[in-house]
Design a protein around this motif. Sequence first.
Motif, PDB file in Angstrom:
ATOM      1  N   SER A  76       0.848  -1.189   0.000  1.00  0.00           N
ATOM      2  CA  SER A  76       0.000   0.000   0.000  1.00  0.00           C
ATOM      3  C   SER A  76       0.883   1.238   0.000  1.00  0.00           C
ATOM      4  CB  SER A  76      -0.935   0.021   1.214  1.00  0.00           C
ATOM      5  OG  SER A  76      -0.193   0.116   2.420  1.00  0.00           O
ATOM      6  N   ILE A  77       0.282   2.357  -0.377  1.00  0.00           N
ATOM      7  CA  ILE A  77       0.996   3.636  -0.363  1.00  0.00           C
ATOM      8  C   ILE A  77       0.200   4.628   0.461  1.00  0.00           C
ATOM      9  CG2 ILE A  77       1.984   5.502  -1.713  1.00  0.00           C
ATOM     10  CD1 ILE A  77       2.260   3.619  -4.050  1.00  0.00           C
ATOM     11  N   ASN A  78       0.825   5.251   1.413  1.00  0.00           N
ATOM     12  CA  ASN A  78       0.168   6.279   2.212  1.00  0.00           C
ATOM     13  C   ASN A  78       0.265   7.615   1.486  1.00  0.00           C
ATOM     14  OD1 ASN A  78      -0.559   4.414   4.278  1.00  0.00           O
ATOM     15  ND2 ASN A  78       1.536   4.503   5.022  1.00  0.00           N
ATOM     16  N   ASP A  79       0.991   8.565   2.031  1.00  0.00           N
ATOM     17  CA  ASP A  79       1.130   9.868   1.387  1.00  0.00           C
ATOM     18  C   ASP A  79       1.974   9.766   0.118  1.00  0.00           C
ATOM     19  OD1 ASP A  79       1.493  11.806   4.474  1.00  0.00           O
ATOM     20  OD2 ASP A  79      -0.213  10.757   3.589  1.00  0.00           O
ATOM     21  N   ASP A 110       9.070  28.753 -11.089  1.00  0.00           N
ATOM     22  CA  ASP A 110       8.744  27.332 -10.930  1.00  0.00           C
ATOM     23  C   ASP A 110       9.817  26.426 -11.520  1.00  0.00           C
ATOM     24  OD1 ASP A 110       5.392  28.279 -11.695  1.00  0.00           O
ATOM     25  OD2 ASP A 110       6.175  27.766  -9.712  1.00  0.00           O
ATOM     26  N   THR A 111      10.800  27.021 -12.182  1.00  0.00           N
ATOM     27  CA  THR A 111      11.880  26.239 -12.776  1.00  0.00           C
ATOM     28  C   THR A 111      12.647  25.482 -11.695  1.00  0.00           C
ATOM     29  OG1 THR A 111      12.138  27.737 -14.655  1.00  0.00           O
ATOM     30  CG2 THR A 111      14.043  26.383 -14.069  1.00  0.00           C
ATOM     31  N   ALA A 112      12.743  24.169 -11.855  1.00  0.00           N
ATOM     32  CA  ALA A 112      13.395  23.317 -10.859  1.00  0.00           C
ATOM     33  C   ALA A 112      13.384  21.874 -11.357  1.00  0.00           C
ATOM     34  CB  ALA A 112      12.665  23.394  -9.521  1.00  0.00           C
ATOM     35  N   VAL A 113      14.087  21.029 -10.632  1.00  0.00           N
ATOM     36  CA  VAL A 113      13.927  19.590 -10.806  1.00  0.00           C
ATOM     37  C   VAL A 113      12.829  19.142  -9.855  1.00  0.00           C
ATOM     38  CG1 VAL A 113      14.998  17.318 -10.644  1.00  0.00           C
ATOM     39  CG2 VAL A 113      16.341  19.282 -11.451  1.00  0.00           C
ATOM     40  N   TYR A 114      11.840  18.465 -10.384  1.00  0.00           N
ATOM     41  CA  TYR A 114      10.699  18.015  -9.596  1.00  0.00           C
ATOM     42  C   TYR A 114      10.859  16.522  -9.282  1.00  0.00           C
ATOM     43  CZ  TYR A 114       8.261  22.406 -10.241  1.00  0.00           C
ATOM     44  OH  TYR A 114       7.900  23.737 -10.194  1.00  0.00           O
ATOM     45  N   TYR A 115      10.678  16.200  -8.006  1.00  0.00           N
ATOM     46  CA  TYR A 115      10.831  14.828  -7.532  1.00  0.00           C
ATOM     47  C   TYR A 115       9.512  14.345  -6.926  1.00  0.00           C
ATOM     48  CZ  TYR A 115      15.843  15.891  -7.613  1.00  0.00           C
ATOM     49  OH  TYR A 115      17.110  16.246  -7.984  1.00  0.00           O
ATOM     50  N   CYS A 116       9.146  13.112  -7.214  1.00  0.00           N
ATOM     51  CA  CYS A 116       8.006  12.560  -6.505  1.00  0.00           C
ATOM     52  C   CYS A 116       8.502  11.720  -5.335  1.00  0.00           C
ATOM     53  CB  CYS A 116       7.073  11.776  -7.415  1.00  0.00           C
ATOM     54  SG  CYS A 116       7.527  10.107  -7.746  1.00  0.00           S
ATOM     55  N   ASN A 117       7.641  11.571  -4.359  1.00  0.00           N
ATOM     56  CA  ASN A 117       7.961  10.901  -3.113  1.00  0.00           C
ATOM     57  C   ASN A 117       6.744  10.096  -2.686  1.00  0.00           C
ATOM     58  OD1 ASN A 117       7.639  11.255   0.113  1.00  0.00           O
ATOM     59  ND2 ASN A 117       9.792  11.022  -0.421  1.00  0.00           N
ATOM     60  N   ALA A 118       6.999   8.905  -2.144  1.00  0.00           N
ATOM     61  CA  ALA A 118       5.880   8.063  -1.718  1.00  0.00           C
ATOM     62  C   ALA A 118       6.242   7.318  -0.438  1.00  0.00           C
ATOM     63  CB  ALA A 118       5.512   7.066  -2.807  1.00  0.00           C
ATOM     64  N   ASP A 119       5.279   7.257   0.465  1.00  0.00           N
ATOM     65  CA  ASP A 119       5.413   6.517   1.719  1.00  0.00           C
ATOM     66  C   ASP A 119       4.834   5.128   1.474  1.00  0.00           C
ATOM     67  OD1 ASP A 119       3.962   6.892   5.063  1.00  0.00           O
ATOM     68  OD2 ASP A 119       5.592   5.634   4.324  1.00  0.00           O
ATOM     69  N   VAL A 120       5.710   4.150   1.255  1.00  0.00           N
ATOM     70  CA  VAL A 120       5.312   2.833   0.765  1.00  0.00           C
ATOM     71  C   VAL A 120       5.430   1.780   1.856  1.00  0.00           C
ATOM     72  CG1 VAL A 120       5.808   1.004  -0.898  1.00  0.00           C
ATOM     73  CG2 VAL A 120       6.028   3.408  -1.586  1.00  0.00           C
ATOM     74  N   ARG A 121       4.379   0.982   1.973  1.00  0.00           N
ATOM     75  CA  ARG A 121       4.446  -0.214   2.808  1.00  0.00           C
ATOM     76  C   ARG A 121       4.609  -1.410   1.882  1.00  0.00           C
ATOM     77  NH1 ARG A 121       3.332  -1.712   7.882  1.00  0.00           N
ATOM     78  NH2 ARG A 121       2.435   0.341   8.380  1.00  0.00           N
ATOM     79  N   TRP A 129       5.170  -5.578   0.950  1.00  0.00           N
ATOM     80  CA  TRP A 129       4.530  -6.820   1.371  1.00  0.00           C
ATOM     81  C   TRP A 129       5.242  -7.437   2.573  1.00  0.00           C
ATOM     82  CZ3 TRP A 129      -0.154  -8.295   0.077  1.00  0.00           C
ATOM     83  CH2 TRP A 129      -0.706  -7.794  -1.103  1.00  0.00           C
ATOM     84  N   SER A 130       6.507  -7.122   2.732  1.00  0.00           N
ATOM     85  CA  SER A 130       7.265  -7.621   3.886  1.00  0.00           C
ATOM     86  C   SER A 130       6.824  -6.958   5.186  1.00  0.00           C
ATOM     87  CB  SER A 130       8.758  -7.342   3.668  1.00  0.00           C
ATOM     88  OG  SER A 130       8.997  -5.946   3.639  1.00  0.00           O
ATOM     89  N   GLY A 131       6.080  -5.859   5.075  1.00  0.00           N
ATOM     90  CA  GLY A 131       5.655  -5.115   6.249  1.00  0.00           C
ATOM     91  C   GLY A 131       6.487  -3.876   6.493  1.00  0.00           C
ATOM     92  N   ALA A 132       7.638  -3.793   5.852  1.00  0.00           N
ATOM     93  CA  ALA A 132       8.509  -2.635   6.027  1.00  0.00           C
ATOM     94  C   ALA A 132       7.905  -1.405   5.369  1.00  0.00           C
ATOM     95  CB  ALA A 132       9.873  -2.931   5.424  1.00  0.00           C
ATOM     96  N   THR A 133       8.101  -0.263   5.990  1.00  0.00           N
ATOM     97  CA  THR A 133       7.596   1.008   5.475  1.00  0.00           C
ATOM     98  C   THR A 133       8.730   2.003   5.378  1.00  0.00           C
ATOM     99  OG1 THR A 133       5.414   0.654   6.459  1.00  0.00           O
ATOM    100  CG2 THR A 133       5.985   2.891   5.846  1.00  0.00           C
ATOM    101  N   ARG A 134       8.821   2.686   4.243  1.00  0.00           N
ATOM    102  CA  ARG A 134       9.820   3.746   4.094  1.00  0.00           C
ATOM    103  C   ARG A 134       9.410   4.672   2.963  1.00  0.00           C
ATOM    104  NH1 ARG A 134      15.105   2.315   0.615  1.00  0.00           N
ATOM    105  NH2 ARG A 134      14.643   4.463   0.012  1.00  0.00           N
ATOM    106  N   TYR A 135      10.080   5.817   2.911  1.00  0.00           N
ATOM    107  CA  TYR A 135       9.846   6.778   1.831  1.00  0.00           C
ATOM    108  C   TYR A 135      10.780   6.466   0.663  1.00  0.00           C
ATOM    109  CZ  TYR A 135       7.002   9.704   4.873  1.00  0.00           C
ATOM    110  OH  TYR A 135       6.019  10.176   5.694  1.00  0.00           O
ATOM    111  N   TYR A 136      10.223   6.562  -0.540  1.00  0.00           N
ATOM    112  CA  TYR A 136      10.991   6.383  -1.757  1.00  0.00           C
ATOM    113  C   TYR A 136      10.922   7.662  -2.588  1.00  0.00           C
ATOM    114  CZ  TYR A 136      11.129   1.379  -0.806  1.00  0.00           C
ATOM    115  OH  TYR A 136      11.357   0.154  -0.227  1.00  0.00           O
ATOM    116  N   TRP A 137      12.000   7.880  -3.371  1.00  0.00           N
ATOM    117  CA  TRP A 137      12.087   9.054  -4.237  1.00  0.00           C
ATOM    118  C   TRP A 137      12.219   8.625  -5.687  1.00  0.00           C
ATOM    119  CZ3 TRP A 137      11.585  14.027  -2.544  1.00  0.00           C
ATOM    120  CH2 TRP A 137      11.711  14.253  -1.169  1.00  0.00           C
ATOM    121  N   GLY A 138      11.649   9.454  -6.566  1.00  0.00           N
ATOM    122  CA  GLY A 138      11.901   9.284  -7.980  1.00  0.00           C
ATOM    123  C   GLY A 138      13.234   9.905  -8.357  1.00  0.00           C
ATOM    124  N   GLN A 139      13.594   9.771  -9.637  1.00  0.00           N
ATOM    125  CA  GLN A 139      14.898  10.247 -10.096  1.00  0.00           C
ATOM    126  C   GLN A 139      14.887  11.738 -10.421  1.00  0.00           C
ATOM    127  OE1 GLN A 139      12.689   8.784 -11.981  1.00  0.00           O
ATOM    128  NE2 GLN A 139      12.673   9.837 -13.956  1.00  0.00           N
TER     129      GLN A 139
END
Length: 120
Positions: A30-33, A89-100, A102-112
């Motif tokens: 699942s993904i939270n924020d 607004d000029t910048a590098v834009y990154y997406c971020n996701a709070d991912v759970r 299947w192992s149960g571990a939760t952490r934030y991930y970043w795009g490139q």
Amino acid sequence: QVQLVESGGGLVQAGGSLRLSCAASGSIFSINDMGWYRQAPGKQRELVALITSGGNTNYADSVKGRFTISRDNAENTVYLQMNSLEPEDTAVYYCNADVRRWSGATRYYWGQGTQVTVSS
């Protein structure tokens, strides 16, 4: 393993629009924020917009009324519709996701990151 892949950046004139997409894939339970951040040259990375799994949103004051964040939970994808773009607004834009995972571990991930350049 979880990957976030962004697309949709580019060069646009002031007043124009762009739509960014970020798709998450891998061992996702699942993904939270989910959120979009940006980093301009010489500046710190800053939050642009955030959306919870329930659809609640939060925006930086500088983009309120111009940017809209949305998500497709079935596709694990978050979008950023950017209208009335300004040179600031000029910048590098990154997406971020709070991912759970299947192992149960939760952490934030970043795009490139994807470059957005707004010309005056």
